[in-house]
Design an enzyme around this catalytic site. Structure first.
Site, PDB file in Angstrom:
ATOM      1  N   GLY A 198       0.212  10.900  -0.337  1.00 39.33           N
ATOM      2  CA  GLY A 198      -0.194  10.522   0.987  1.00 39.33           C
ATOM      3  C   GLY A 198      -0.675   9.005   0.951  1.00 39.33           C
ATOM      4  O   GLY A 198      -0.087   8.243  -0.142  1.00 39.33           O
ATOM      5  N   ASN A 199      -1.856   8.695   1.712  1.00 41.41           N
ATOM      6  CA  ASN A 199      -2.110   7.354   1.656  1.00 41.41           C
ATOM      7  C   ASN A 199      -3.537   7.398   2.061  1.00 41.41           C
ATOM      8  O   ASN A 199      -4.040   8.235   2.255  1.00 41.41           O
ATOM      9  CB  ASN A 199      -1.200   6.262   2.653  1.00 41.41           C
TER      10      ASN A 199
END
Ligand code: PMT
Length: 404
Positions: free
Chosen positions: A208-209
């Site tokens: 993810g980020n």
């Protein structure tokens, strides 16, 4: 013009209450229908007789009539109005509004108002700059209320400083502009992608980020506030619905986002790609949790579809497409290249290493790049205000047909 607009004018206890008489007259002259709610303390500064005469309506103060027990329904008032304007708003009323206190008719009307609320503070300079007042005004803004900043000048105390309620002419112009803006995207359909995407590795892990979705959600709210029909395709975030008029399409992965955005896109007038979409995903996902072993674990990553680039190829001439670029090095050149490669009309550059900008903060600093190498720089601001700047630029592009 305010023709046909229904305005609740809330008046609180402040010397500036005398200006409410001029304000009422100006609003009526502009064609508005004005109903006045005054606090008990407000009546010490201006009489209901003056206000009733100017507004051509009974002035409300009590929850019910002491003569015949007739109920003054704050709920009906809140539903009736197109806008509730509280001018002057004293420090006391602002503090109560920020804390949900409901001990007079003005405050109960505020709490049940379905319409936008505009607050024009008036107080002494020290009260205005006290951290408690500053915090309360920020709280009101976080509720979506609008603040018309007081001006500087001579105050009732004899001191000179910031705290004078804005002049009735300026408040009236503010409202005229507000109603103009409120409908300038009406009938327009907007697609916004926001937040991160999560690319599954196994049932408990993902790539993810740090995108919080704040930038995309602020854009969705601003467009909806200005009359647009907004489809928000949102990766996993923990923020609530920005405006009841926004339709959220929750997604998890880049593939989900691609599918949702591509389905909606052909019917959209404007598309904005604010999401931080994962460029890569694992080539395969394990259905059971990958066990720890002493060996290295290699993940094979394959590219996700570039949603903005794909829709840029499919776009029609009449659609407006706006991308974002989150850059660290050679930012302007990289953003310009993305603008051209993805066939966008505008690209909004924010930089990772710029303090207060980019991921997971409440502020952003942007540079908007248009075709023909037009650059417009904006200062560090709250994401809500950055969204307003971006929406203004898109409106100009929509009206003029080119970015200048
Ligand atoms: O969510 P916040 O915490 O508020 O942070 C906001 C933000 C930093 C995420 C936002 O302001 C932002 O910059 N979004 C774009 C981030 C990004 O992924 O930029 P990029 O340079 O990698 O991508 C360029 C453009 O292509 C973007 O419009 C992106 O949405 C789009 N893209 C990228 C990859 C992909 N597979 N599909 C896409 O549509």
């Amino acid at each position: 013009m305010l023709k046909g607009k229904k305005i609740i004018l809330g008046i609180t206890g402040s010397i500036a209450a005398y200006k409410a008489a001029f304000l009422t007259r100006l609003l009526i002259r502009q064609g508005a229908e004005v109903k006045i709610v005054i606090t008990p303390c407000g009546k010490e500064f201006i009489t209901p007789v003056t206000l009733a005469t100017l507004s051509k309506n009974t002035v409300l103060c009590d929850f019910f009539s002491h003569d015949d027990g007739a109920w003054n329904s704050h709920i009906d008032l809140g539903i009736w109005a197109d806008v509730m304007l509280i001018a002057p708003a004293s420090a006391n009323t602002i503090a109560k509004m920020a804390n949900g206190i409901a001990d007079n008719l003005l405050l109960t009307t505020y709490l049940s108002a379905k319409c936008p609320v505009v607050v024009a503070p008036a107080m002494d300079l020290d009260m205005f700059r006290h951290p408690a007042t500053a915090k309360n005004l920020v709280t009101l803004q976080s509720f979506g209320n609008f603040i018309i900043e007081p001006t500087s000048g001579e105050l009732a105390s004899g001191l000179d400083g910031k705290g004078r309620m804005e002049e009735p002419e300026e408040i009236t112009s503010w409202l005229i502009e507000f109603f103009k803006k409120k409908s300038r995207f009406s009938g327009k359909k907007i697609l916004i992608t926001a937040g991160p995407t999560f690319e599954k590795i196994d049932p408990v892990r993902f790539i993810g980020n740090h995108s919080s979705g704040k930038m995309g959600y602020a854009l969705a709210k601003t467009f909806a506030d200005q009359g647009a029909y907004v489809n928000l395709v949102s990766g996993p975030v923990s923020i609530g619905l920005p405006n009841p008029a926004v339709k959220i399409h929750p997604v998890v992965s880049a593939d989900d986002m691609n599918q949702a955005a591509s389905t909606l896109f052909p019917d959209m007038d404007i598309a904005i790609f604010a999401a931080a979409v994962a460029d890569y995903k694992p080539s395969s996902q394990s259905e059971s949790k990958i066990k720890r072993s002493g060996n290295d674990l290699l993940l094979n990553l394959i590219p996700n579809e570039d949603i903005a680039a794909k829709l840029g190829r499919l776009r029609s001439e009449n659609q407006i497409l706006v991308g974002f670029a989150l850059e660290s090095d050679d930012a302007v050149n990289n953003a310009s290249r993305k603008l051209a490669d993805k066939n966008l009309d505008l690209i909004v550059l924010n930089r990772i290493n710029d303090p207060g900008a980019g991921f997971n903060v409440d502020t952003n600093r942007i540079l908007i790049i248009g075709k023909d190498n037009i650059h417009k720089n904006f200062e560090l601001k709250s994401k809500d205000n950055v969204a307003k700047d971006i929406v203004d630029e898109i409106f100009n592009l929509m009206i003029n047909g080119s970015y200048a």
